[in-house]
Motif scaffolding. Structure first.
Motif, mmCIF file in Angstrom:
data_model
loop_
_atom_site.group_PDB
_atom_site.id
_atom_site.type_symbol
_atom_site.label_atom_id
_atom_site.label_comp_id
_atom_site.label_asym_id
_atom_site.label_seq_id
_atom_site.Cartn_x
_atom_site.Cartn_y
_atom_site.Cartn_z
ATOM 1 N N CYS A 156 -45.982 -18.594 -50.178
ATOM 2 C CA CYS A 156 -44.884 -18.609 -49.216
ATOM 3 C C CYS A 156 -45.146 -19.646 -48.123
ATOM 4 O O CYS A 156 -46.211 -19.653 -47.498
ATOM 5 C CB CYS A 156 -44.729 -17.215 -48.607
ATOM 6 S SG CYS A 156 -43.465 -17.112 -47.321
ATOM 7 N N SER A 163 -46.076 -15.809 -53.504
ATOM 8 C CA SER A 163 -44.665 -15.517 -53.766
ATOM 9 C C SER A 163 -44.493 -15.269 -55.260
ATOM 10 O O SER A 163 -45.388 -15.548 -56.056
ATOM 11 C CB SER A 163 -43.776 -16.678 -53.317
ATOM 12 O OG SER A 163 -44.113 -17.864 -54.021
ATOM 13 N N HIS A 173 -39.563 -15.269 -54.126
ATOM 14 C CA HIS A 173 -39.507 -14.345 -53.001
ATOM 15 C C HIS A 173 -40.918 -13.982 -52.555
ATOM 16 O O HIS A 173 -41.846 -13.910 -53.370
ATOM 17 C CB HIS A 173 -38.759 -13.071 -53.390
ATOM 18 C CG HIS A 173 -37.304 -13.278 -53.652
ATOM 19 N ND1 HIS A 173 -36.465 -12.281 -54.101
ATOM 20 C CD2 HIS A 173 -36.515 -14.383 -53.505
ATOM 21 C CE1 HIS A 173 -35.245 -12.756 -54.228
ATOM 22 N NE2 HIS A 173 -35.247 -14.034 -53.890
ATOM 23 N N CYS A 174 -41.052 -13.762 -51.273
ATOM 24 C CA CYS A 174 -42.332 -13.338 -50.707
ATOM 25 C C CYS A 174 -42.257 -11.853 -50.384
ATOM 26 O O CYS A 174 -41.426 -11.426 -49.561
ATOM 27 C CB CYS A 174 -42.650 -14.139 -49.449
ATOM 28 S SG CYS A 174 -44.177 -13.606 -48.629
#
Length: 325
Positions: A156, A163, A173-174
């Protein structure tokens, strides 16, 4: 005359972006067995055949080559009423890799996954881009660019934590801070610079002997395409340009660029090289034409399928001259 086509500029029926957030539908595509999946190994798509007969080596969800591929697979969309995916099997380590050859300008090595049917192999996309069908070339280019982005963006940018792939491969997405990250495409200007009957071409160290191509460079933040063309040409050769205009674009997944093809007219001729180029020279229309037709072994134009080849073909055919009259 044939001005040359641009690889990767084809399209497929639908990217079906609305399905990316629907894991049930994606799962049904794979479980029902009619999905086509493209295995990709370290940027190389699986291929079948060579020369004019080259095609992508699509497989179904039960193929043994996918045993090393993490899920979820990258969902590419729908083409010919069939869902298409790509799977990254880069975790596989083939025996006896020729790493020296793989580091060359053109990697001519091929890799065979154990147990796959005869005729399937992983090969350099640049070597087959002019033979693949338009839709297949575009699908393979998209898969290559996306997997490169995933490999280079594993953490991230907001908090530094790992992520994970999301939205069928189109986001990361983190879990730590909730940040979402989106695929990156880098704009690059590539330009023909003309002066009368001559064309300004350059070459980088490591290119095949005799190969010359259009100058190119990344667009910087806060910069227009026209300003990027002017700056890059001046930085690399000391030449000043005017009458700059956009011609065409090409996705270029090596690793993740969008090539923005332009033409411009030089107002000076004296070349002062910087350290980015090995050589740059003015080449007459007659010499370019001899190289284009293969009659001059000392001058090889850009590879077929590349936007530089297309731009040079347009210039030879007189289709960009009207901009400067």
């Amino acid at each position: 005359m044939n001005t040359g086509f641009m690889a990767f500029n084809g399209h497929w029926d639908s990217r079906a972006a609305e399905i990316r957030s629907d894991p049930d539908t994606l799962g049904q595509f794979l479980s029902h067995g009619h999905a086509r999946i493209l295995p990709v190994w370290r940027g190389k798509p699986q291929l079948r055949g060579a020369g004019p007969a080259a095609e992508l080596g699509w497989v179904n969800a039960t193929a043994n080559v996918l045993e090393r591929a993490p899920q979820p697979y990258l969902f590419l969309g729908i083409h010919n009423n069939t869902p298409h995916f790509a799977a990254d099997i880069s975790a596989w380590e083939p025996d006896a890799l020729d790493r020296g050859a793989m580091a060359m300008f053109m990697d001519t090595t091929i890799q065979h996954y154990p147990g796959t049917e005869p005729g399937l192999f992983f090969g350099e996309l640049r070597q087959s881009m002019a033979q693949l069908g338009a839709s297949d070339a575009a699908l393979a280019a998209t898969a290559r660019a996306m997997f490169n982005w995933h490999r280079s963006h594993g953490y991230c940018a907001a908090c530094g934590q790992p992520s994970h792939m999301a939205l069928a491969g189109w986001e990361r997405h983190c879990a730590s801070c909730g940040a979402k990250h989106f695929p990156r495409t880098d704009p690059v200007v590539i330009m023909l610079v003309t002066h009368g009957n001559d064309l300004l071409l350059g070459r980088s160290a490591g290119w095949p002997q005799g190969m010359y191509s259009a100058l190119a460079g990344f667009v910087e933040p806060g910069e227009t395409l026209e300003n990027a063309v002017y700056r890059e040409v001046h930085e690399e050769t000391g030449i000043q340009t005017t009458d700059i205009r956009f011609i065409a674009s090409q996705p270029w997944p090596f690793p993740s660029s969008l090539m923005l093809g332009c033409v411009g007219r030089a107002t000076t001729r004296a070349i002062t090289l910087d350290d980015e180029l090995e050589d740059a020279r003015w080449v007459s229309r007659e010499q370019v034409l001899r190289g284009w037709s293969g009659e001059d072994a000392n001058f090889i134009p850009a590879r077929k399928g590349a936007i530089a080849h297309h731009l040079i073909g347009l210039w030879l055919a007189g289709k960009v001259q009207h901009a400067y009259m």
